[in-house]
Design an enzyme around this catalytic site. Structure first.
Site, short mmCIF file in Angstrom:
data_model
loop_
_atom_site.label_atom_id
_atom_site.label_comp_id
_atom_site.label_asym_id
_atom_site.label_seq_id
_atom_site.Cartn_x
_atom_site.Cartn_y
_atom_site.Cartn_z
N TYR A 292 -75.48 25.94 -64.23
CA TYR A 292 -76.59 25.28 -63.55
C TYR A 292 -77.92 25.31 -64.30
O TYR A 292 -78.86 24.66 -63.89
CB TYR A 292 -76.82 25.88 -62.16
CG TYR A 292 -75.68 25.65 -61.20
CD1 TYR A 292 -74.94 26.70 -60.70
CD2 TYR A 292 -75.32 24.35 -60.84
CE1 TYR A 292 -73.90 26.48 -59.83
CE2 TYR A 292 -74.29 24.14 -59.96
CZ TYR A 292 -73.57 25.20 -59.46
OH TYR A 292 -72.53 24.99 -58.59
N HIS B 206 -74.52 9.52 -43.47
CA HIS B 206 -75.12 10.78 -42.97
C HIS B 206 -76.33 11.16 -43.82
O HIS B 206 -77.42 10.62 -43.61
CB HIS B 206 -74.03 11.85 -42.95
CG HIS B 206 -74.44 13.14 -42.30
ND1 HIS B 206 -73.55 14.15 -42.03
CD2 HIS B 206 -75.64 13.60 -41.88
CE1 HIS B 206 -74.19 15.15 -41.45
NE2 HIS B 206 -75.47 14.85 -41.37
N HIS C 47 -82.03 15.92 -44.42
CA HIS C 47 -82.08 14.50 -44.10
C HIS C 47 -83.30 13.90 -44.81
O HIS C 47 -84.04 13.12 -44.24
CB HIS C 47 -82.17 14.29 -42.59
CG HIS C 47 -80.89 14.57 -41.88
ND1 HIS C 47 -80.38 13.78 -40.90
CD2 HIS C 47 -79.99 15.57 -42.03
CE1 HIS C 47 -79.24 14.27 -40.46
NE2 HIS C 47 -78.98 15.35 -41.14
N SER D 165 -78.63 27.23 -35.24
CA SER D 165 -78.68 25.82 -34.83
C SER D 165 -79.85 25.54 -33.90
O SER D 165 -80.13 26.30 -32.98
CB SER D 165 -77.38 25.45 -34.11
OG SER D 165 -77.36 24.06 -33.82
N ASP E 42 -81.31 14.84 -66.68
CA ASP E 42 -81.61 16.26 -66.95
C ASP E 42 -80.89 17.21 -65.98
O ASP E 42 -80.74 18.40 -66.27
CB ASP E 42 -83.13 16.49 -66.83
CG ASP E 42 -83.87 16.08 -68.10
OD1 ASP E 42 -85.09 15.87 -68.02
OD2 ASP E 42 -83.21 15.96 -69.16
N HIS F 64 -78.36 21.41 -46.82
CA HIS F 64 -78.18 20.08 -46.23
C HIS F 64 -79.54 19.63 -45.70
O HIS F 64 -80.22 20.39 -45.00
CB HIS F 64 -77.18 20.13 -45.08
CG HIS F 64 -77.10 18.88 -44.27
ND1 HIS F 64 -76.90 17.64 -44.83
CD2 HIS F 64 -77.19 18.67 -42.92
CE1 HIS F 64 -76.87 16.73 -43.87
NE2 HIS F 64 -77.04 17.32 -42.71
N SER G 74 -75.60 27.11 -37.49
CA SER G 74 -75.83 25.68 -37.68
C SER G 74 -74.62 24.84 -37.30
O SER G 74 -73.47 25.25 -37.53
CB SER G 74 -76.18 25.40 -39.14
OG SER G 74 -76.13 24.01 -39.42
N SER G 75 -74.88 23.64 -36.77
CA SER G 75 -73.77 22.74 -36.42
C SER G 75 -73.00 22.31 -37.67
O SER G 75 -71.89 21.80 -37.57
CB SER G 75 -74.32 21.52 -35.69
OG SER G 75 -75.33 20.89 -36.48
N ASP G 76 -73.59 22.47 -38.85
CA ASP G 76 -72.93 22.09 -40.11
C ASP G 76 -72.22 23.26 -40.78
O ASP G 76 -71.77 23.13 -41.93
CB ASP G 76 -73.97 21.51 -41.07
CG ASP G 76 -74.57 20.22 -40.54
OD1 ASP G 76 -75.83 20.14 -40.46
OD2 ASP G 76 -73.81 19.31 -40.17
N GLY H 123 -81.65 19.71 -40.99
CA GLY H 123 -81.21 20.40 -42.20
C GLY H 123 -80.86 21.86 -41.98
O GLY H 123 -81.06 22.43 -40.90
N ASN H 124 -80.34 22.48 -43.05
CA ASN H 124 -79.92 23.89 -42.99
C ASN H 124 -79.56 24.37 -44.39
O ASN H 124 -79.15 23.57 -45.25
CB ASN H 124 -78.72 24.06 -42.07
CG ASN H 124 -77.79 22.87 -42.09
OD1 ASN H 124 -77.09 22.66 -43.06
ND2 ASN H 124 -77.82 22.04 -41.04
O1 LIG Z 1 -76.81 16.79 -39.88
C1 LIG Z 1 -77.40 17.16 -38.86
C2 LIG Z 1 -77.56 16.22 -37.73
O2 LIG Z 1 -77.06 14.94 -38.13
C3 LIG Z 1 -77.93 18.54 -38.83
O3 LIG Z 1 -78.34 18.87 -40.15
C4 LIG Z 1 -79.14 18.76 -37.97
O4 LIG Z 1 -80.21 18.03 -38.55
C5 LIG Z 1 -79.47 20.25 -37.98
O5 LIG Z 1 -78.49 20.88 -37.21
P1 LIG Z 1 -78.56 22.47 -36.99
O6 LIG Z 1 -78.44 23.13 -38.34
O7 LIG Z 1 -79.91 22.78 -36.35
O8 LIG Z 1 -77.39 22.78 -36.08
#
Ligand SMILES: O=C(CO)[C@@H](O)[C@H](O)COP(=O)(O)O
Length: 231
Positions: free
Chosen positions: A227, A169, A97, A45, A120, A95, A74-76, A28-29
């Site tokens: 919001y 995802h 999981h 990341s 709600d 984001h 972050s990769s996202d 997540g991030n």
């Molecule tokens: O979606 C994903 C991996 O599927 C990412 O959310 C990783 O779970 C976290 O990546 P970084 O933020 O550490 O790059």
């Protein structure tokens, strides 16, 4: 807001992911945009929440160029910045999981509004995006993930549904700032869990009647509320 203050807000929002049990290890991030400065602060990341420090938060511009920071963003990041460019009303993106929301994403099913708890906070279903095409996967994957999200909102106000699940995802949520995007991620996980359990009790549970959905959503948010409250 100074970069230092922006980094601190984003740092605290990322730690809240772990406090709410929405992530493990480095999953997540969270990010937040400063539209006056044209920059986004985002989690570095691969850094665990236990080791992260406020100064590790990376500042990028809306074209994903690093403005300040020594770590890799972050990769996202490209998904986050795509959402900021497309949804001008949002100030923060999360984001995760988280387990139940990710299960609905892996099943590639939108979460129907089965009760007033959902109503709600979201004016309708919680949409699961279409799967990315092979061309999208082999292209700019993170950017294309953002495209799948915004394509699902062509006729929908992101304020009325500040949470989405990406097919295969996991979820993305947003709000007026980083803290509220995390709040919406926690709400999503609870709604996803309730919906899963409801459909386990009765696979044929019908969605909430539109009149009840409208009553609950509009009494809390109104037509133009931004919001609503976030605590
Ligand atoms: O979606 C994903 C991996 O599927 C990412 O959310 C990783 O779970 C976290 O990546 P970084 O933020 O550490 O790059």
């Amino acid at each position: 807001m100074s970069y230092k203050e922006l980094k601190r807000e984003v740092f605290e929002a990322n730690l809240e992911l772990q406090r709410r049990n929405l992530v493990i290890y480095t999953f997540g991030n969270v990010s937040q945009v400063d539209r006056d400065k044209g920059v986004v602060a985002i989690k570095p990341s691969g850094v665990s929440y236990d080791d992260m420090k406020p100064e590790d938060i990376v500042i990028v511009d809306l074209d994903n160029t690093i403005v300040e920071g020594t770590m890799r963003p972050s990769s996202d990041t490209k998904t986050h910045t795509h959402l900021y460019r497309a949804f001008e009303s949002i100030g923060g993106v999360t984001h995760t999981h988280s387990t139940y929301a990710t299960a609905w994403a892996q099943a590639k099913q939108s979460i129907p509004c089965l009760g007033t708890t959902h109503a709600d906070y979201v004016h309708g279903e919680i949409t699961c995006t279409r799967e990315l095409t092979d061309e999208q996967v082999n292209g700019d994957y993170e950017e294309e993930t953002g495209v799948q999200i915004t394509d699902a909102y062509v006729d929908r106000d992101p304020k009325a549904a500040p949470m989405v699940i990406v097919a295969g995802h996991a979820p993305f949520t947003w709000g007026k700032d980083a803290a509220q995007s995390v709040y919406h991620a926690a709400l999503l996980e609870e709604i996803a869990r309730m919906a899963y359990l409801t459909r386990t009790l009765d696979p044929n549970t019908a969605p909430l009647k539109q009149a009840v959905l409208d009553k609950h959503y509009l009494r809390k948010h109104g037509k133009d509320a931004y919001y609503g409250q976030s605590k």
